[in-house]
Design a protein around this motif. Sequence first.
Motif, PDB file in Angstrom:
ATOM      1  N   LEU A  67       0.952  43.858  64.686  1.00 37.54           N
ATOM      2  CA  LEU A  67      -0.191  43.878  65.589  1.00 37.54           C
ATOM      3  C   LEU A  67      -0.327  45.233  66.265  1.00 37.54           C
ATOM      4  CD1 LEU A  67      -2.524  42.218  66.582  1.00 37.54           C
ATOM      5  CD2 LEU A  67      -1.075  41.319  68.388  1.00 37.54           C
ATOM      6  N   LEU A  68       0.785  45.850  66.621  1.00 34.48           N
ATOM      7  CA  LEU A  68       0.726  47.173  67.242  1.00 34.48           C
ATOM      8  C   LEU A  68       0.081  48.184  66.316  1.00 34.48           C
ATOM      9  CD1 LEU A  68       4.215  47.354  68.948  1.00 34.48           C
ATOM     10  CD2 LEU A  68       2.007  47.160  70.072  1.00 34.48           C
ATOM     11  N   PHE A  69       0.432  48.139  65.030  1.00 37.35           N
ATOM     12  CA  PHE A  69      -0.145  49.079  64.081  1.00 37.35           C
ATOM     13  C   PHE A  69      -1.601  48.743  63.772  1.00 37.35           C
ATOM     14  CE2 PHE A  69       4.315  50.114  63.135  1.00 37.35           C
ATOM     15  CZ  PHE A  69       4.218  51.498  63.259  1.00 37.35           C
ATOM     16  N   LYS A  70      -1.945  47.474  63.847  1.00 43.77           N
ATOM     17  CA  LYS A  70      -3.314  47.067  63.563  1.00 43.77           C
ATOM     18  C   LYS A  70      -4.254  47.502  64.686  1.00 43.77           C
ATOM     19  CE  LYS A  70      -6.000  43.013  62.240  1.00 43.77           C
ATOM     20  NZ  LYS A  70      -5.970  41.583  62.039  1.00 43.77           N
ATOM     21  N   MET A  71      -3.813  47.347  65.924  1.00 38.72           N
ATOM     22  CA  MET A  71      -4.693  47.615  67.060  1.00 38.72           C
ATOM     23  C   MET A  71      -4.429  48.957  67.726  1.00 38.72           C
ATOM     24  SD  MET A  71      -5.343  43.947  68.730  1.00 38.72           S
ATOM     25  CE  MET A  71      -6.767  44.594  69.563  1.00 38.72           C
ATOM     26  N   GLY A  72      -3.241  49.488  67.583  1.00 36.65           N
ATOM     27  CA  GLY A  72      -2.924  50.765  68.203  1.00 36.65           C
ATOM     28  C   GLY A  72      -2.636  51.818  67.156  1.00 36.65           C
ATOM     29  N   LYS A 129      -2.308  53.046  81.537  1.00 34.15           N
ATOM     30  CA  LYS A 129      -3.462  53.244  82.413  1.00 34.15           C
ATOM     31  C   LYS A 129      -4.621  53.773  81.580  1.00 34.15           C
ATOM     32  CE  LYS A 129      -0.750  54.553  86.437  1.00 34.15           C
ATOM     33  NZ  LYS A 129      -0.417  55.669  87.323  1.00 34.15           N
ATOM     34  N   HIS A 130      -5.833  53.370  81.954  1.00 35.39           N
ATOM     35  CA  HIS A 130      -7.023  53.875  81.270  1.00 35.39           C
ATOM     36  C   HIS A 130      -7.205  55.337  81.678  1.00 35.39           C
ATOM     37  CE1 HIS A 130     -11.557  53.335  80.300  1.00 35.39           C
ATOM     38  NE2 HIS A 130     -10.910  53.986  79.371  1.00 35.39           N
ATOM     39  N   CYS A 131      -7.170  56.221  80.690  1.00 35.40           N
ATOM     40  CA  CYS A 131      -7.215  57.666  80.930  1.00 35.40           C
ATOM     41  C   CYS A 131      -8.130  58.356  79.935  1.00 35.40           C
ATOM     42  CB  CYS A 131      -5.817  58.278  80.768  1.00 35.40           C
ATOM     43  SG  CYS A 131      -4.585  57.673  81.916  1.00 35.40           S
ATOM     44  N   ILE A 132      -8.407  59.611  80.230  1.00 33.02           N
ATOM     45  CA  ILE A 132      -9.022  60.496  79.254  1.00 33.02           C
ATOM     46  C   ILE A 132      -7.945  61.491  78.855  1.00 33.02           C
ATOM     47  CG2 ILE A 132      -9.997  61.974  81.066  1.00 33.02           C
ATOM     48  CD1 ILE A 132     -12.296  62.576  79.068  1.00 33.02           C
ATOM     49  N   PHE A 133      -7.778  61.650  77.562  1.00 27.32           N
ATOM     50  CA  PHE A 133      -6.745  62.535  77.021  1.00 27.32           C
ATOM     51  C   PHE A 133      -7.415  63.655  76.235  1.00 27.32           C
ATOM     52  CE2 PHE A 133      -4.886  58.312  77.320  1.00 27.32           C
ATOM     53  CZ  PHE A 133      -3.732  58.581  78.042  1.00 27.32           C
ATOM     54  N   LYS A 134      -6.991  64.877  76.477  1.00 29.09           N
ATOM     55  CA  LYS A 134      -7.460  66.007  75.682  1.00 29.09           C
ATOM     56  C   LYS A 134      -6.360  66.348  74.692  1.00 29.09           C
ATOM     57  CE  LYS A 134      -9.715  70.376  75.617  1.00 29.09           C
ATOM     58  NZ  LYS A 134     -10.497  71.346  76.335  1.00 29.09           N
ATOM     59  N   ARG A 146     -10.129  48.421  75.934  1.00 29.77           N
ATOM     60  CA  ARG A 146     -10.424  47.025  75.547  1.00 29.77           C
ATOM     61  C   ARG A 146      -9.356  46.492  74.592  1.00 29.77           C
ATOM     62  NH1 ARG A 146     -12.847  42.835  73.654  1.00 29.77           N
ATOM     63  NH2 ARG A 146     -14.576  42.442  72.366  1.00 29.77           N
ATOM     64  N   GLU A 147      -9.008  47.289  73.587  1.00 31.78           N
ATOM     65  CA  GLU A 147      -7.977  46.861  72.643  1.00 31.78           C
ATOM     66  C   GLU A 147      -6.638  46.670  73.353  1.00 31.78           C
ATOM     67  OE1 GLU A 147      -9.484  48.937  68.506  1.00 31.78           O
ATOM     68  OE2 GLU A 147      -8.391  50.144  69.970  1.00 31.78           O
ATOM     69  N   HIS A 148      -6.341  47.523  74.308  1.00 33.78           N
ATOM     70  CA  HIS A 148      -5.089  47.406  75.054  1.00 33.78           C
ATOM     71  C   HIS A 148      -5.066  46.106  75.859  1.00 33.78           C
ATOM     72  CE1 HIS A 148      -2.202  48.413  78.342  1.00 33.78           C
ATOM     73  NE2 HIS A 148      -1.502  48.779  77.293  1.00 33.78           N
ATOM     74  N   GLU A 149      -6.193  45.730  76.460  1.00 36.60           N
ATOM     75  CA  GLU A 149      -6.261  44.471  77.205  1.00 36.60           C
ATOM     76  C   GLU A 149      -6.009  43.278  76.291  1.00 36.60           C
ATOM     77  OE1 GLU A 149      -6.453  43.641  80.478  1.00 36.60           O
ATOM     78  OE2 GLU A 149      -6.126  45.793  80.738  1.00 36.60           O
ATOM     79  N   ILE A 150      -6.551  43.323  75.085  1.00 33.98           N
ATOM     80  CA  ILE A 150      -6.322  42.243  74.113  1.00 33.98           C
ATOM     81  C   ILE A 150      -4.841  42.152  73.777  1.00 33.98           C
ATOM     82  CG2 ILE A 150      -6.738  41.509  71.724  1.00 33.98           C
ATOM     83  CD1 ILE A 150      -9.594  42.727  72.071  1.00 33.98           C
ATOM     84  N   LEU A 151      -4.208  43.297  73.568  1.00 35.02           N
ATOM     85  CA  LEU A 151      -2.766  43.308  73.275  1.00 35.02           C
ATOM     86  C   LEU A 151      -1.967  42.711  74.426  1.00 35.02           C
ATOM     87  CD1 LEU A 151      -2.375  46.803  71.611  1.00 35.02           C
ATOM     88  CD2 LEU A 151      -1.860  44.605  70.554  1.00 35.02           C
ATOM     89  N   LYS A 152      -2.322  43.070  75.655  1.00 31.50           N
ATOM     90  CA  LYS A 152      -1.608  42.539  76.819  1.00 31.50           C
ATOM     91  C   LYS A 152      -1.781  41.028  76.932  1.00 31.50           C
ATOM     92  CE  LYS A 152      -2.668  44.585  80.582  1.00 31.50           C
ATOM     93  NZ  LYS A 152      -3.033  45.397  81.747  1.00 31.50           N
ATOM     94  N   GLN A 153      -2.994  40.545  76.672  1.00 30.51           N
ATOM     95  CA  GLN A 153      -3.275  39.116  76.792  1.00 30.51           C
ATOM     96  C   GLN A 153      -2.525  38.301  75.752  1.00 30.51           C
ATOM     97  OE1 GLN A 153      -7.534  38.773  76.671  1.00 30.51           O
ATOM     98  NE2 GLN A 153      -7.783  39.648  78.709  1.00 30.51           N
ATOM     99  N   THR A 154      -2.279  38.886  74.591  1.00 31.31           N
ATOM    100  CA  THR A 154      -1.572  38.166  73.542  1.00 31.31           C
ATOM    101  C   THR A 154      -0.066  38.382  73.632  1.00 31.31           C
ATOM    102  OG1 THR A 154      -1.814  39.994  71.996  1.00 31.31           O
ATOM    103  CG2 THR A 154      -3.503  38.302  71.920  1.00 31.31           C
ATOM    104  N   ASN A 155       0.366  39.174  74.631  1.00 31.75           N
ATOM    105  CA  ASN A 155       1.781  39.521  74.779  1.00 31.75           C
ATOM    106  C   ASN A 155       2.339  40.055  73.461  1.00 31.75           C
ATOM    107  OD1 ASN A 155       2.087  38.847  77.504  1.00 31.75           O
ATOM    108  ND2 ASN A 155       2.253  36.685  76.978  1.00 31.75           N
ATOM    109  N   ALA A 156       1.546  40.875  72.813  1.00 30.69           N
ATOM    110  CA  ALA A 156       1.915  41.381  71.493  1.00 30.69           C
ATOM    111  C   ALA A 156       3.104  42.319  71.577  1.00 30.69           C
ATOM    112  CB  ALA A 156       0.741  42.093  70.862  1.00 30.69           C
ATOM    113  N   ASP A 157       4.108  42.011  70.816  1.00 24.62           N
ATOM    114  CA  ASP A 157       5.215  42.950  70.694  1.00 24.62           C
ATOM    115  C   ASP A 157       5.659  43.055  69.239  1.00 24.62           C
ATOM    116  OD1 ASP A 157       6.419  40.521  70.386  1.00 24.62           O
ATOM    117  OD2 ASP A 157       7.923  40.807  71.933  1.00 24.62           O
ATOM    118  N   ASN A 158       4.898  42.403  68.351  1.00 27.80           N
ATOM    119  CA  ASN A 158       5.280  42.532  66.950  1.00 27.80           C
ATOM    120  C   ASN A 158       4.647  43.791  66.368  1.00 27.80           C
ATOM    121  OD1 ASN A 158       2.828  42.023  65.462  1.00 27.80           O
ATOM    122  ND2 ASN A 158       3.009  39.877  66.025  1.00 27.80           N
TER     123      ASN A 158
END
Length: 81
Positions: free
Chosen positions: A60-65, A12-17, A45-57
Motif C-alpha cells: 500500500l505504501l508503494f501504491k499510494m506513496g 505535515k502538509h507542506c510545499i517542497f522545492k 489527500r492520499e496521506h489522509e487515506i493512508l492514515k485512516q486505513t492504518n496502512a503499514d504494509n
Amino acid sequence: MTTTEAKQFLNKHCIFKLKTGKEVFGVIWEVFSGNKTSYFFASAREHEILKQTNADNEELLFKMGQPIKLEDIINAKSLVS
C-alpha cells in the motif's frame, strides 16, 4: 535536506522545492524497515487515506506513496499553521 532538517516537516502538509526546480505539495513520512529508514511522499489527500486505513504494509505504501530521497529536497515550508 538532512534527516534532522526533515523531522520538522514529517507528516505535515507542506510545499517542497526539489533539486529539479519543481515545487510539489504534499506530505513526507518515514518508514522503518529493519535497519533502514525510507521516506515517502504523497498528496495530502492520499496521506489522509493512508492514515485512516492504518496502512503499514509495503504494498500500500508503494501504491499510494512515492519513495523520495531527502537529498533531492532543497527547501520546505509547512502549510499547516
